[in-house]
Design an enzyme around this catalytic site. Structure first.
Site, PDB file in Angstrom:
ATOM      1  CG  ASP A  13      -1.691  -1.331   1.094  1.00 26.87           C
ATOM      2  OD1 ASP A  13      -2.151  -1.529   0.258  1.00 26.87           O
ATOM      3  OD2 ASP A  13      -1.634  -1.577   2.672  1.00 26.87           O
ATOM      4  CD  GLU A  14       4.976  -0.175   0.013  1.00 26.67           C
ATOM      5  OE1 GLU A  14       4.250  -0.472  -1.382  1.00 26.67           O
ATOM      6  OE2 GLU A  14       5.389  -1.196   0.788  1.00 26.67           O
ATOM      7  N   GLY A  15       2.013   3.151  -2.551  1.00 25.01           N
ATOM      8  CA  GLY A  15       1.499   4.019  -3.456  1.00 25.01           C
ATOM      9  C   GLY A  15       1.305   3.605  -5.232  1.00 25.01           C
ATOM     10  CE  LYS A  16       2.678  -2.535  -4.623  1.00 23.43           C
ATOM     11  NZ  LYS A  16       2.889  -2.616  -3.201  1.00 23.43           N
ATOM     12  N   GLY A  17       0.150   1.617  -7.540  1.00 22.11           N
ATOM     13  CA  GLY A  17      -0.610   2.044  -8.268  1.00 22.11           C
ATOM     14  C   GLY A  17       0.186   3.218  -8.994  1.00 22.11           C
ATOM     15  CB  ALA A  39      -2.036  -6.051  -5.600  1.00 25.08           C
ATOM     16  N   GLY A  40      -4.298  -4.082  -4.194  1.00 22.02           N
ATOM     17  CA  GLY A  40      -5.055  -3.167  -4.474  1.00 22.02           C
ATOM     18  C   GLY A  40      -4.392  -2.348  -5.229  1.00 22.02           C
ATOM     19  CG  HIS A  41      -1.248  -2.316  -7.587  1.00 21.60           C
ATOM     20  ND1 HIS A  41      -0.463  -2.560  -8.622  1.00 21.60           N
ATOM     21  CD2 HIS A  41      -1.391  -2.513  -5.766  1.00 21.60           C
ATOM     22  CE1 HIS A  41      -0.201  -3.488  -7.409  1.00 21.60           C
ATOM     23  NE2 HIS A  41      -0.056  -3.009  -5.800  1.00 21.60           N
ATOM     24  CB  THR A  42      -5.406   3.454  -5.644  1.00 17.23           C
ATOM     25  OG1 THR A  42      -6.384   2.841  -5.168  1.00 17.23           O
ATOM     26  CG2 THR A  42      -6.866   4.246  -5.960  1.00 17.23           C
ATOM     27  CD  GLN A 224       1.069  -8.555  -2.614  1.00 13.87           C
ATOM     28  OE1 GLN A 224       1.536  -9.296  -3.119  1.00 13.87           O
ATOM     29  NE2 GLN A 224      -0.186  -8.384  -2.743  1.00 13.87           N
ATOM     30  CB  THR A 301     -10.608  -5.869   2.671  1.00 11.23           C
ATOM     31  OG1 THR A 301      -8.807  -5.056   3.554  1.00 11.23           O
ATOM     32  CG2 THR A 301      -9.536  -7.612   2.518  1.00 11.23           C
ATOM     33  NE  ARG A 305      -3.963   0.170   2.914  1.00  8.76           N
ATOM     34  CZ  ARG A 305      -4.426   1.057   1.593  1.00  8.76           C
ATOM     35  NH1 ARG A 305      -4.024   1.600   1.366  1.00  8.76           N
ATOM     36  NH2 ARG A 305      -4.820   0.526   0.789  1.00  8.76           N
ATOM     37  CB  VAL A 413       3.053  16.386  -3.843  1.00 10.03           C
ATOM     38  CG1 VAL A 413       4.236  16.635  -3.370  1.00 10.03           C
ATOM     39  CG2 VAL A 413       2.687  17.113  -5.323  1.00 10.03           C
TER      40      VAL A 413
HETATM   41  P1  IMP Z   1      -2.832 -12.352   1.567  1.00 10.68           P
HETATM   42  O1  IMP Z   1      -1.930 -12.245   1.092  1.00 10.68           O
HETATM   43  O2  IMP Z   1      -4.187 -12.163   1.349  1.00 10.68           O
HETATM   44  O3  IMP Z   1      -2.343 -14.509   1.938  1.00 10.68           O
HETATM   45  O4  IMP Z   1      -2.538 -11.974   3.062  1.00 10.68           O
HETATM   46  C1  IMP Z   1      -1.594 -11.539   3.906  1.00 10.68           C
HETATM   47  C2  IMP Z   1      -0.951 -10.510   4.124  1.00 10.68           C
HETATM   48  O5  IMP Z   1      -0.493  -9.069   3.450  1.00 10.68           O
HETATM   49  C3  IMP Z   1      -1.915  -9.727   4.687  1.00 10.68           C
HETATM   50  O6  IMP Z   1      -1.562  -9.374   5.923  1.00 10.68           O
HETATM   51  C4  IMP Z   1      -2.441  -8.903   4.819  1.00 10.68           C
HETATM   52  O7  IMP Z   1      -2.874  -7.770   4.902  1.00 10.68           O
HETATM   53  C5  IMP Z   1      -1.456  -8.703   3.466  1.00 10.68           C
HETATM   54  N1  IMP Z   1      -1.413  -8.322   1.858  1.00 10.68           N
HETATM   55  C6  IMP Z   1      -1.766  -9.228   1.439  1.00 10.68           C
HETATM   56  N2  IMP Z   1      -1.350  -7.962   0.065  1.00 10.68           N
HETATM   57  C7  IMP Z   1      -1.790  -7.122   0.764  1.00 10.68           C
HETATM   58  C8  IMP Z   1      -1.412  -6.223  -0.304  1.00 10.68           C
HETATM   59  O8  IMP Z   1      -1.430  -5.289  -1.274  1.00 10.68           O
HETATM   60  N3  IMP Z   1      -1.227  -4.470   0.348  1.00 10.68           N
HETATM   61  C9  IMP Z   1      -1.265  -4.675   2.382  1.00 10.68           C
HETATM   62  N4  IMP Z   1      -0.803  -5.517   2.612  1.00 10.68           N
HETATM   63  C10 IMP Z   1      -1.266  -6.756   1.777  1.00 10.68           C
END
Ligand code: IMP
Length: 427
Positions: A13-17, A39-42, A224, A301, A305, A413
C-alpha cells in the site's frame, strides 16, 4: 536504463499504483511477477479513479503490453471483470493483455478455504485478504496446483481437481463444510475461462526477454511490500510469495542481468493492514489523524490500515533486500498539517528488522518540525520540482535519502498523475 523494477519497500500500500502509472508512460511492457488479487493498486487519472488488482498499473497507456507472469496466481473471474471495466472506461484493450501459461489459478475452493481458515484462527488471524491467494500458492508448492495451461487440457484438469478434492475434503469437513472442491462446477467455468483467455496466453518469459533484447523500455511491477515477503518479511504475518525485486526474475522467467535498476516505494510515513509487528504504529488520536489525512483504508478489503511514522531501519532493510537504486517517496502531502511529525531512526537494544524480536522493538524517534503550517499542504500539492518544496520538506527528504543510502528519484504530492515530482527519468 531500459528496464526498471518497482517494488514496495514497506508493508504494501505504498502507492505503487500511482508511481507505476506515472513511469509507465515511457514503457512498452509492464509486467507483474508475483501475488494475485490480494493487491489493490489505485490510479487517479483526471476525474477517473481506478483500482486494479491483477492487471498491472501501467495499463492506462494505449499500446502498452500488460503482462501477468508465471509467479502470479490468477482468479479468472476477477481478471475478466477488471479488464471489462478498463475497456469500458477506454483505458485498455483486451489485446494488450498477456498471461503466462505457467501462472497458477485461484479457484473458488481456494477462496473458500482462505476465509474458513481465517475464521477458524479466531484470535490468531493473519488478516489475509481472503482472496484465496495463500491456498493457491500452497497447492503450487504441494505440486497439485492448477496452471493456466491446464485449462487447455480438460482431462488433466479434471484429474488435478479430483486430486485436490481428495486432499482437501477432510479439511473442508473439519472447518464446517462449504462447497469444497466442486469438480463439475469448475470444469464448466473452465470452458468459459479458456475461450476468453486463449488470445492472451503465451510464454511470457520469452516475450519479456525479446522486448529487452529489442531495447524496449520494460517495467517490472511488484506487489505487496518487502516486509510482507514470505522469506524476509515479518513471518508468519506475511503474504505467501516473494515480493522483492529478485522475484521479478523467477516470476517472469528472465535472468537477473536483465534488470537495470530497482526503485523502492515508500510512503512518507508507514501503514500496515492485517496482523503482525509494526514497530512505529501510532495509536489513538495521532494515528487516527494520519489515517484520516491519508485516507488509509484498504483498496482490496476496505479495512482501516494501522498508521505510524516512517521507519528508517525497516526502509534500510528493504533497500538492502532489493538492491535499491532509487527511492520514491509517496503521500508527502499527507504529513502537511500534522502536529508532531516524527521519524524512527533506530530501535533500542540492537533489535533489527529481519531478525526475531521485531514485535518487541522500541523505536527511537526524532521529531521533525515545520509540518504543522496550515498552508503547507497547498504548497506541497502544487510542487512540480524539488525546488518548489518548502525547506522543512526538503530537509525531511534529504534526511531519508541519507539514512537509507539511496537517492530520491520520485516524489508524490497528491493522488493525481500530475501531482508528481520526477527527479530522475526512469528509462
Ligand atoms: P494474503 O496475501 O491475502 O494471504 O494476506 C497475507 C498478509 O498480507 C495480510 O496481512 C494482508 O493484509 C497482507 N497483504 C496482502 N496483499 C497486500 C497488499 O497488496 N497490500 C497490503 N497488505 C497486503
Amino acid at each position: 536504463m531500459s528496464t526498471l523494477a518497482v517494488i514496495g519497500a514497506q508493508w504494501g500500500d505504498e502507492g505503487k499504483g500511482k508511481v507505476v502509472d506515472v513511469i509507465a508512460r515511457e514503457a512498452k511492457v509492464v509486467a507483474r511477477f508475483s501475488g494475485g488479487n490480494n493487491a489493490g493498486h489505485t490510479l487517479v487519472i483526471g476525474d477517473k479513479k481506478i483500482i486494479t488488482h491483477l492487471v498491472p498499473s501501467g495499463c492506462a497507456y494505449p499500446g502498452t503490453l500488460c503482462v501477468l507472469g508465471a509467479g502470479m496466481v490468477v482468479d479468472c473471474d476477477v481478471l475478466r471483470e477488471e479488464l471489462d471495466a478498463l475497456e469500458r472506461q477506454g483505458l485498455m484493450q483486451s489485446g494488450e493483455l498477456r498471461v503466462s501459461y505457467e501462472a497458477h489459478l485461484i479457484l473458488p475452493y481456494h477462496r473458500e478455504l482462505d476465509g474458513l481458515r481465517e475464521d477458524a484462527r479466531r484470535d490468531a488471524k493473519i488478516g489475509t485478504t481472503r482472496r484465496g491467494v495463500g491456498p493457491a500458492y500452497e497447492a503450487k508448492a504441494a505440486r497439485r496446483g492448477i496452471k493456466v495451461r491446464d485449462l487447455f487440457n480438460p482431462e488433466l484438469l479434471r484429474s488435478r481437481l479430483e486430486l485436490n478434492r481428495g486432499v482437501l475434503a477432510p479439511e473442508f469437513e473439519r472447518l464446517g463444510g462449504g462447497r469444497g472442491v466442486d469438480v463439475e462446477a469448475v470444469m464448466s467455468q473452465a470452458d468459459q475461462w479458456r475461450s476468453w483467455l486463449e488470445p492472451a496466453v503465451c510464454d511470457v518469459g520469452a516475450l519479456v526477454h525479446q522486448a529487452v533484447v529489442d531495447g524496449l523500455p520494460v517495467l517490472f511491477e511488484g506487489a505487496q511490500g518487502a516486509l510482507l515477503d514470505v522469506d524476509h518479511g515479518t513471518y508468519p504475518f506475511v503474504t505467501s510469495t516473494s515480493t522483492i525485486a529478485g522475484a521479478a526474475c523467477s516470476g517472469l522467467g528472465i535472468g537477473p542481468t536483465l534488470i537495470d535498476g530497482v526503485w523502492g516505494i515508500s510512503k512518507a510515513y508507514a501503514t500496515r493492514v492485517g496482523a503482525g509487528p509494526f514497530p512505529t504504529r501510532v495509536d489513538g488520536a495521532a494515528g487516527d489523524a494520519i489515517r484520516r489525512a491519508g485516507a488509509e483504508f484498504g483498496a482490496t478489503t476496505g479495512r482501516p490500515r494501522d498508521c505510524g511514522w516512517l521507519d528508517l531501519p525497516a526502509l534500510r532493510y528493504a533497500a538492502r533486500l532489493n538492491g535499491l537504486t532509487g527511492l520514491c517517496v509517496t503521500k508527502l502531502d499527507v504529513l502537511a498539517g500534522l502536529a508532531n511529525v516524527a521519524i524512527c531512526v533506530g530501535y533500542r537494544d540492537g533489535v533489527e528488522p529481519g531478525r526475531d524480536g521485531l514485535e518487541a522493538a522500541v523505536p527511537v524517534y526524532e521529531s521533525i518540525s515545520g509540518w504543522d503550517d496550515p498552508a503547507l499542504r497547498g504548497r506541497l500539492e502544487a510542487a512540480r520540482r524539488l525546488a518548489d518544496l518548502p525547506v522543512p520538506v526538503r530537509a525531511y527528504l534529504d534526511r531519508v535519502a541519507e539514512a537509507v543510502g539511496v537517492p530520491i528519484t520520485l516524489v508524490s504530492v497528491g493522488p493525481d498523475r500530475e501531482q508528481t515530482i520526477v527527479v530522475t527519468t526512469p528509462f
